[in-house]
Scaffold this motif. Structure first.
Motif, mmCIF file in Angstrom:
data_model
loop_
_atom_site.group_PDB
_atom_site.id
_atom_site.type_symbol
_atom_site.label_atom_id
_atom_site.label_comp_id
_atom_site.label_asym_id
_atom_site.label_seq_id
_atom_site.Cartn_x
_atom_site.Cartn_y
_atom_site.Cartn_z
ATOM 1 N N ILE A 130 0.860 -1.192 0.000
ATOM 2 C CA ILE A 130 0.000 0.000 0.000
ATOM 3 C C ILE A 130 0.895 1.240 0.000
ATOM 4 C CG2 ILE A 130 -1.786 1.279 1.223
ATOM 5 C CD1 ILE A 130 -2.758 -1.357 0.050
ATOM 6 N N LYS A 131 0.576 2.177 -0.866
ATOM 7 C CA LYS A 131 1.405 3.364 -1.041
ATOM 8 C C LYS A 131 1.311 4.295 0.164
ATOM 9 C CE LYS A 131 2.353 6.968 -4.472
ATOM 10 N NZ LYS A 131 1.922 7.550 -5.764
ATOM 11 N N TYR A 132 2.470 4.878 0.557
ATOM 12 C CA TYR A 132 2.477 5.890 1.612
ATOM 13 C C TYR A 132 1.585 7.064 1.200
ATOM 14 C CZ TYR A 132 6.257 3.786 4.343
ATOM 15 O OH TYR A 132 7.004 2.947 5.131
ATOM 16 N N GLY A 133 0.810 7.602 2.154
ATOM 17 C CA GLY A 133 -0.129 8.664 1.884
ATOM 18 C C GLY A 133 -1.545 8.168 1.686
ATOM 19 N N SER A 134 -1.714 6.852 1.602
ATOM 20 C CA SER A 134 -3.050 6.277 1.469
ATOM 21 C C SER A 134 -3.768 6.326 2.807
ATOM 22 C CB SER A 134 -2.962 4.832 0.982
ATOM 23 O OG SER A 134 -2.381 4.742 -0.298
ATOM 24 N N ASP A 135 -5.085 6.181 2.760
ATOM 25 C CA ASP A 135 -5.893 6.097 3.980
ATOM 26 C C ASP A 135 -5.727 4.670 4.525
ATOM 27 O OD1 ASP A 135 -7.866 5.884 5.941
ATOM 28 O OD2 ASP A 135 -9.276 7.160 4.846
ATOM 29 N N ILE A 136 -4.838 4.505 5.490
ATOM 30 C CA ILE A 136 -4.473 3.178 5.970
ATOM 31 C C ILE A 136 -5.640 2.493 6.694
ATOM 32 C CG2 ILE A 136 -2.878 1.880 7.428
ATOM 33 C CD1 ILE A 136 -1.691 3.141 4.883
ATOM 34 N N ASN A 145 9.795 1.361 0.751
ATOM 35 C CA ASN A 145 9.031 1.711 -0.452
ATOM 36 C C ASN A 145 7.527 1.838 -0.233
ATOM 37 O OD1 ASN A 145 11.269 1.665 -2.401
ATOM 38 N ND2 ASN A 145 11.364 -0.513 -1.891
ATOM 39 N N TRP A 146 6.968 1.072 0.707
ATOM 40 C CA TRP A 146 5.526 1.074 0.900
ATOM 41 C C TRP A 146 5.161 0.520 2.276
ATOM 42 C CZ3 TRP A 146 7.311 -1.888 -3.506
ATOM 43 C CH2 TRP A 146 7.595 -3.210 -3.201
ATOM 44 N N THR A 151 7.521 -0.702 -6.932
ATOM 45 C CA THR A 151 8.906 -0.309 -6.719
ATOM 46 C C THR A 151 9.229 0.943 -7.530
ATOM 47 O OG1 THR A 151 9.545 -2.606 -6.381
ATOM 48 C CG2 THR A 151 11.304 -1.051 -6.885
ATOM 49 N N THR A 152 9.782 1.947 -6.869
ATOM 50 C CA THR A 152 10.137 3.212 -7.546
ATOM 51 C C THR A 152 11.576 3.584 -7.239
ATOM 52 O OG1 THR A 152 9.324 4.504 -5.665
ATOM 53 C CG2 THR A 152 7.778 4.099 -7.462
ATOM 54 N N LEU A 153 12.178 4.324 -8.146
ATOM 55 C CA LEU A 153 13.534 4.835 -7.955
ATOM 56 C C LEU A 153 13.483 6.360 -7.953
ATOM 57 C CD1 LEU A 153 15.539 2.504 -10.407
ATOM 58 C CD2 LEU A 153 15.399 2.338 -7.914
ATOM 59 N N GLU A 154 14.092 6.965 -6.967
ATOM 60 C CA GLU A 154 14.126 8.434 -6.882
ATOM 61 C C GLU A 154 15.521 8.920 -7.248
ATOM 62 O OE1 GLU A 154 13.264 12.059 -3.714
ATOM 63 O OE2 GLU A 154 12.955 9.962 -3.141
ATOM 64 N N LEU A 155 15.588 9.713 -8.301
ATOM 65 C CA LEU A 155 16.863 10.229 -8.773
ATOM 66 C C LEU A 155 17.155 11.545 -8.052
ATOM 67 C CD1 LEU A 155 18.975 9.297 -10.791
ATOM 68 C CD2 LEU A 155 17.901 10.765 -12.513
#
Length: 304
Positions: free
Chosen positions: A187-193, A244-245, A286-290
């Motif tokens: 579950i993505k951060y910022g979601s209504d957990i 990541n999540w 999965t995401t990559l932050e440059l």
């Protein structure tokens, strides 16, 4: 008249051959009686399980009768019967160890009820559904290998009954025909957990209600039969924070033959409910932050 006299003379002069013929006739008689008895039982007994067990019992009894006949017949008399048993046992124990273990294993499986046709087991690293147990082999429909989850591979495996004495036997269906399974949901951060938790638990309880209800009665029987603590059979949800999540771990109980299909239904229903939240709950990936791209300067006018 001369023919009868000649036969009597021949019999008196060849007692060993006559003895062998008599022994073979007795063996043939026992085999015929066993086959006729199995045929009668097959016709008279309608219950599949009872019919199978009765036929296997007659088969084992036939082996015992043949062994006793051989020992008694060639020992010469009851006086030497015990000695003959000892010599015979010592001889075959050395040359037919695997066969003896297989025969003993079949008796052990039958009496102790280690497993029976219809059970799903794992033995000697092979997993599958038992489709037959005879005097020497256990026959299984293999599961797994090159196919995923609990699907049949299509191969029929014959495994020596001796393996019941050589290692652990995992039975998926005896006493408690349910297993615990789980899967992770990112579950993505910022979601209504809190909303996400409600969605997952609500769907799990709806899809798994029958399994949960039926497993509770079975689990109580297991607790009463074995020295084991009580366990949670209702669906449970645990949350883990990672880089990541937010990882949701759903653990639940399911019929041992319906694990793959149940997991598919749960994932699909949860996906649909999350989509209806209009972005309040989002699945993560999965995401990559440059952080920074290094500056690269190239002077095209510079010469060597």
């Amino acid at each position: 008249m001369n023919l009868i006299e000649d036969i009597k003379i021949w019999i008196s002069e060849n007692p060993f051959v006559v003895g062998i013929v008599k022994y073979l006739l007795w063996v043939l008689f026992i085999i015929i009686v066993i086959k006729l008895t199995r045929r009668v039982l097959r016709r008279r007994i309608s219950n599949t399980s009872a019919r199978y067990k009765s036929q296997k019992g007659i088969e084992i009894l036939g082996y015992i009768l043949l062994i006793l006949l051989s020992l008694f017949y060639f020992s010469g008399s009851m006086k030497n019967f015990t000695i003959a048993i000892g010599v015979f046992t010592a001889g075959i124990a050395f040359t037919l160890q695997e066969l003896i273990l297989s025969l003993a294993g079949s008796v052990y499986i039958f009496l102790v009820k280690v497993y029976k046709p219809g059970d799903r087991i794992e033995i000697n690293g092979i997993k599958g559904d038992v489709i037959d147990v005879d005097s020497i082999y256990t026959t299984m429909m293999e599961i797994g290998q090159w196919v995923s989850s609990d699907n049949y591979s299509g191969r029929i495996v014959k495994l020596s009954n001796a393996f019941v004495f050589k290692g652990p036997i995992y039975n998926y269906s005896q006493d408690f025909p349910f297993i615990w399974d789980e899967f992770n949901l990112p579950i993505k951060y910022g979601s209504d957990i809190e909303l996400a938790k409600l969605i997952v638990i609500k769907i799990a309880r709806k899809v798994l209600s029958d399994y949960t209800l039926n497993s509770k009665a079975k689990w109580n029987d297991v607790v009463n039969k074995y020295y084991i603590e009580n366990a949670e059979v209702d669906p449970t949800l645990a949350i883990t924070l990672n880089d990541n999540w937010i990882q949701f771990n759903l653990r639940y109980i399911v019929d041992y033959k319906k694990r793959r299909g149940t997991k598919d239904v749960l994932n699909d229903e949860i996906r649909k409910e999350i989509y209806l939240t209009n972005g309040k709950v989002m699945l993560a990936s999965t995401t990559l932050e440059l952080i920074k791209i290094p500056k690269l300067e190239v002077d095209v006018n510079k010469t060597n």
